[in-house]
Write a protein that holds these residues in place. Sequence first.
Motif, PDB file in Angstrom:
ATOM      1  N   VAL A  24     143.070 -60.494 -44.574  1.00 29.84           N
ATOM      2  CA  VAL A  24     144.024 -60.835 -45.631  1.00 29.84           C
ATOM      3  C   VAL A  24     143.586 -60.096 -46.891  1.00 29.84           C
ATOM      4  O   VAL A  24     142.417 -60.181 -47.289  1.00 29.84           O
ATOM      5  N   ILE A  25     144.521 -59.376 -47.494  1.00 28.84           N
ATOM      6  CA  ILE A  25     144.203 -58.523 -48.641  1.00 28.84           C
ATOM      7  C   ILE A  25     144.990 -58.982 -49.861  1.00 28.84           C
ATOM      8  O   ILE A  25     146.228 -59.011 -49.843  1.00 28.84           O
ATOM      9  N   ALA A  26     144.273 -59.390 -50.908  1.00 30.26           N
ATOM     10  CA  ALA A  26     144.914 -59.777 -52.170  1.00 30.26           C
ATOM     11  C   ALA A  26     145.254 -58.507 -52.942  1.00 30.26           C
ATOM     12  O   ALA A  26     144.481 -57.553 -52.968  1.00 30.26           O
ATOM     13  N   CYS A  27     146.421 -58.509 -53.588  1.00 33.19           N
ATOM     14  CA  CYS A  27     146.872 -57.298 -54.277  1.00 33.19           C
ATOM     15  C   CYS A  27     147.821 -57.664 -55.416  1.00 33.19           C
ATOM     16  O   CYS A  27     148.354 -58.768 -55.456  1.00 33.19           O
ATOM     17  N   PRO A  28     148.052 -56.740 -56.350  1.00 33.23           N
ATOM     18  CA  PRO A  28     148.952 -57.014 -57.480  1.00 33.23           C
ATOM     19  C   PRO A  28     150.406 -56.639 -57.217  1.00 33.23           C
ATOM     20  O   PRO A  28     151.190 -56.463 -58.151  1.00 33.23           O
ATOM     21  N   PHE A  29     150.801 -56.514 -55.950  1.00 30.82           N
ATOM     22  CA  PHE A  29     152.175 -56.158 -55.616  1.00 30.82           C
ATOM     23  C   PHE A  29     153.109 -57.365 -55.775  1.00 30.82           C
ATOM     24  O   PHE A  29     152.663 -58.501 -55.971  1.00 30.82           O
ATOM     25  N   ASP A  30     154.401 -57.131 -55.632  1.00 33.28           N
ATOM     26  CA  ASP A  30     155.402 -58.187 -55.527  1.00 33.28           C
ATOM     27  C   ASP A  30     155.646 -58.407 -54.044  1.00 33.28           C
ATOM     28  O   ASP A  30     156.063 -57.478 -53.338  1.00 33.28           O
TER      29      ASP A  30
END
Length: 205
Positions: A24-30
């Motif tokens: 699981v990768i946290a990211c600043p995308f929408d």
Amino acid sequence: MFTGIVTAIGTISEVKGGGDIRAVIACPFDPATIAIGASIACSGTCLTVVERGGSAGDAWFAVDISGETVSRTVPGRWTEGTALNLEPALKLGDELGGHIVTGHVDGVGEVVGICPAGDSRKIGISAPAELAPYLAPKGSITVDGVSLTVNEVADQADGTCHFNLNIIPHTGDVTTLGAMEAGSKVNLEIDVLARYLKRMQSLRG
């Protein structure tokens, strides 16, 4: 297909499994812009989104990583807390700002030296022998998913080669390359055009 122009840095927040793993990768995308089944390059590795959630600016997505992929990428890369360079797949009409990148890692390199070069940093990387024929001055290479230009190439007695890159301050700030140090391991993808030229040359004998 990608261009090697990183759009964000993500962080692995969870890893499940053994040989084949789910990360699981946290990211600043929408999350509304992340489609299930979409391809995202994660530090140069093309992976398929199988889940996604969160909110705009604080999103996450999950990918399945095969044992084969784990074995061909930087050892220990797929662990909790690791920062990753992220690039969604290229869309028709997008600007080709870097070079053609497939997201298939060809080998693992190692940083052998870093020194200042004006406001930039000059970085030397050792590439394995099987990649040496594909590296040339002013040619393109992808390092941890970042499209870069090779400045110099020095072939070594053992068949490996060392090549130098310049990392400008902006690239260092918006990718994980700014945190590289001597001994760091990196995913390498050679220029796809060089790959085909080498194959054509071998068939000509």
